[in-house]
Design an enzyme around this catalytic site. Structure first.
Site, short mmCIF file in Angstrom:
data_model
loop_
_atom_site.label_atom_id
_atom_site.label_comp_id
_atom_site.label_asym_id
_atom_site.label_seq_id
_atom_site.Cartn_x
_atom_site.Cartn_y
_atom_site.Cartn_z
N THR A 129 0.83 -1.21 0.00
CA THR A 129 0.00 0.00 0.00
C THR A 129 0.87 1.26 0.00
O THR A 129 2.01 1.25 0.48
CB THR A 129 -0.88 -0.01 1.27
OG1 THR A 129 -1.47 1.27 1.44
CG2 THR A 129 -0.09 -0.32 2.53
N ASP A 130 0.28 2.38 -0.45
CA ASP A 130 0.99 3.67 -0.37
C ASP A 130 1.03 4.18 1.07
O ASP A 130 1.78 5.12 1.37
CB ASP A 130 0.35 4.71 -1.30
CG ASP A 130 -1.10 5.04 -0.97
OD1 ASP A 130 -1.69 4.42 -0.07
OD2 ASP A 130 -1.66 5.95 -1.65
N GLU A 131 0.25 3.55 1.97
CA GLU A 131 0.21 4.05 3.35
C GLU A 131 1.55 3.85 4.08
O GLU A 131 1.80 4.48 5.10
CB GLU A 131 -0.94 3.39 4.13
CG GLU A 131 -2.27 3.72 3.51
CD GLU A 131 -3.48 3.31 4.35
OE1 GLU A 131 -3.38 3.35 5.58
OE2 GLU A 131 -4.51 2.97 3.74
N TYR A 155 -1.72 -0.78 10.99
CA TYR A 155 -1.86 -1.40 9.65
C TYR A 155 -0.67 -1.07 8.78
O TYR A 155 0.00 -1.97 8.25
CB TYR A 155 -3.16 -0.93 8.99
CG TYR A 155 -3.20 -1.21 7.50
CD1 TYR A 155 -3.20 -2.52 7.03
CD2 TYR A 155 -3.23 -0.17 6.56
CE1 TYR A 155 -3.21 -2.80 5.65
CE2 TYR A 155 -3.25 -0.44 5.19
CZ TYR A 155 -3.24 -1.74 4.74
OH TYR A 155 -3.25 -2.00 3.39
N LYS A 159 2.36 -3.47 7.25
CA LYS A 159 2.61 -3.62 5.82
C LYS A 159 4.04 -3.19 5.48
O LYS A 159 4.71 -3.82 4.68
CB LYS A 159 1.61 -2.79 5.00
CG LYS A 159 0.19 -3.33 5.00
CD LYS A 159 0.06 -4.72 4.38
CE LYS A 159 0.32 -4.73 2.88
NZ LYS A 159 0.01 -6.06 2.28
P1 NAD Z 1 -9.35 -7.52 2.10
O1 NAD Z 1 -9.34 -7.32 3.57
O2 NAD Z 1 -10.57 -7.25 1.30
O3 NAD Z 1 -8.94 -9.03 1.76
C1 NAD Z 1 -7.90 -9.70 2.43
C2 NAD Z 1 -8.04 -11.18 2.15
O4 NAD Z 1 -6.97 -11.85 2.82
C3 NAD Z 1 -9.35 -11.79 2.67
O5 NAD Z 1 -9.92 -12.61 1.69
C4 NAD Z 1 -8.91 -12.58 3.90
O6 NAD Z 1 -9.70 -13.72 4.16
C5 NAD Z 1 -7.49 -12.97 3.50
N1 NAD Z 1 -6.68 -13.25 4.68
C6 NAD Z 1 -6.53 -12.46 5.78
N2 NAD Z 1 -5.73 -13.07 6.67
C7 NAD Z 1 -5.35 -14.25 6.11
C8 NAD Z 1 -4.51 -15.31 6.53
N3 NAD Z 1 -3.91 -15.28 7.75
N4 NAD Z 1 -4.33 -16.35 5.71
C9 NAD Z 1 -4.94 -16.40 4.49
N5 NAD Z 1 -5.75 -15.43 4.05
C10 NAD Z 1 -5.96 -14.36 4.85
O7 NAD Z 1 -8.11 -6.67 1.56
P2 NAD Z 1 -7.89 -5.98 0.15
O8 NAD Z 1 -8.42 -4.61 0.20
O9 NAD Z 1 -8.33 -6.90 -0.91
O10 NAD Z 1 -6.31 -5.86 0.14
C11 NAD Z 1 -5.50 -6.88 -0.43
C12 NAD Z 1 -4.05 -6.46 -0.33
O11 NAD Z 1 -3.85 -5.24 -1.04
C13 NAD Z 1 -3.58 -6.21 1.09
O12 NAD Z 1 -2.28 -6.72 1.22
C14 NAD Z 1 -3.59 -4.70 1.23
O13 NAD Z 1 -2.62 -4.28 2.15
C15 NAD Z 1 -3.25 -4.28 -0.18
N6 NAD Z 1 -3.77 -2.95 -0.58
C16 NAD Z 1 -5.09 -2.62 -0.40
C17 NAD Z 1 -5.55 -1.39 -0.84
C18 NAD Z 1 -7.01 -1.01 -0.73
O14 NAD Z 1 -7.38 0.12 -1.06
N7 NAD Z 1 -7.91 -1.89 -0.31
C19 NAD Z 1 -4.68 -0.48 -1.44
C20 NAD Z 1 -3.36 -0.85 -1.60
C21 NAD Z 1 -2.92 -2.09 -1.19
#
Ligand code: NAD
Length: 348
Positions: A129-131, A155, A159
């Protein structure tokens, strides 16, 4: 690398972004997908229903912290590459209970790296993430791939730590790693505790919209399908060891996003019983502790080196997303259990 018919192990492939990646891989490439997900509160099977009949999609319900089970998955499926998205992802939840974030985001990433290293995968793509870069002032240039890390929430700190582990496994053990850092995503199957689905649903139902602080915090927004296409571009064509920032070139204040959603719901759904405009539901509550003021992404590297650009504008993407939530109450209705943001304020 040969982009034909890879076996891609995707972690977190039942969550918001992971499921978009899984759908993209099955629907737009010849790759095979091994979808590994623990099925936390944030996961739904509906998010990959459109590809569930494909012989190129296999699902394994496994916790990425479980080294024995993860080792078995690698032994059984022998993936060529890993796209690692599984994480705890909600800032307010990380403030309420940081332990799960340290466990999954750090121990889980460590477990994936070790098992992938021993298994000899060709690529390990870590999705971040950009965070991790912290907060920008109003006139600062956007984050680049060399911006120093300055995480400020449990969080983003977890990350950031996972990004460092991935790069260390690249430098120390020669694992072929790629890291991407992306801005705020929006689109279908976003758990209804996050800003855009939460505001849409609360506005639809005529519930108050308690914006954190003055709502002037700025985020860059990217449609999740554009993020998925960027990630597949990076895993296929990225230069080993490199980092790519991914953004939507669409900075918005949280308040502007909330107001735009109110206007769209007024336009696309039945009026409130009172006849009032949904903007009247907006209130302001005490700000989130350590709330970052502004995130912005400089995405010139991925654009210049890999030729990727987003295809959705924020206006058209937001309209389509609001319409998706209006059309899919069957999906979000059962998931509304009083998440962290329901108890606190609204922010991207
Ligand atoms: P989300 O919370 O919607 O999904 C996370 C998924 O990971 C879920 O399906 C969950 O069941 C699974 N999970 C969690 N813990 C687990 C474990 N211990 N073992 C196996 N599976 C597990 O998150 P998202 O928004 O889809 O984000 C996905 C990735 O992208 C993350 O790494 C997040 O940091 C990154 N990200 C998100 C955003 C955003 O805007 N949502 C932006 C940049 C980066």
């Amino acid at each position: 690398m040969n982009a034909d018919a890879l076996k891609v192990l995707v972690t977190g492939g039942k969550g918001f972004i992971g499921s978009a990646v899984v759908r993209h891989l099955v629907e737009h490439t010849d790759h095979e997908v091994v979808n590994v997900d623990k099925m936390t509160y944030a996961a739904t099977h509906a998010s990959t229903e459109s590809v569930s009949d494909s012989p190129r999609h296999t699902f394994e319900q496994v916790d990425i912290c479980d080294v024995d089970r993860i080792t078995s998955v690698f032994a059984e499926h022998a993936p060529d590459v890993v796209m690692h998205l599984a994480a705890e992802s909600h800032v307010d939840r990380s403030i309420d209970g940081p332990g799960a974030f340290v466990q999954t985001n750090l121990i889980g990433t460590y477990t994936m790296l070790e098992v992938a290293r021993v298994a000899g995968v060709q690529r390990f793509h870590h999705i971040s993430t950009d965070e991790v870069f912290g907060s920008l002032g109003p006139d600062d240039p956007g984050f680049t791939e060399t911006t120093p890390y300055d995480p400020r929430s449990p969080y983003s700190a977890s990350k950031a730590g996972s990004d460092h582990l991935v790069r260390a496994w690249g430098e120390t053990y020669g694992l072929n790693v790629l890291v991407t850092n992306c801005s705020n995503n929006y689109g279908p199957y976003h758990f209804p505790e996050k800003l855009i689905p939460l505001v849409t649903i609360r506005a639809l139902l005529g519930e108050t919209l308690p914006v954190y602080g003055d709502g002037q915090q700025i985020r860059d927004w990217l449609h999740v399908e554009d993020h998925a296409s960027a990630l597949v571009t990076v895993v296929q064509s990225g230069v080993p060891g490199e980092t790519y920032n991914i953004g939507g070139k669409s900075e918005q204040t949280n308040l502007a996003v909330v107001e735009a959603i109110c206007d769209l719901v007024d336009e696309l759904a039945a009026p409130l019983p009172t006849g009032a405009a949904r903007r009247s539901l907006i209130t302001f509550v005490a700000d989130r502790p350590g709330h970052d003021q502004r995130y912005a992404i400089d995405q010139r590297k991925i654009q210049a080196e890999l030729g990727w650009t987003p295809t959705h504008t924020f206006d058209t993407g937001l309209r389509a997303t609001v319409q998706w939530y209006l059309d899919n109450e069957d999906w979000w209705g059962p998931l509304r259990t009083g998440g962290a943001s329901d108890r606190r304020g609204l922010a991207g």
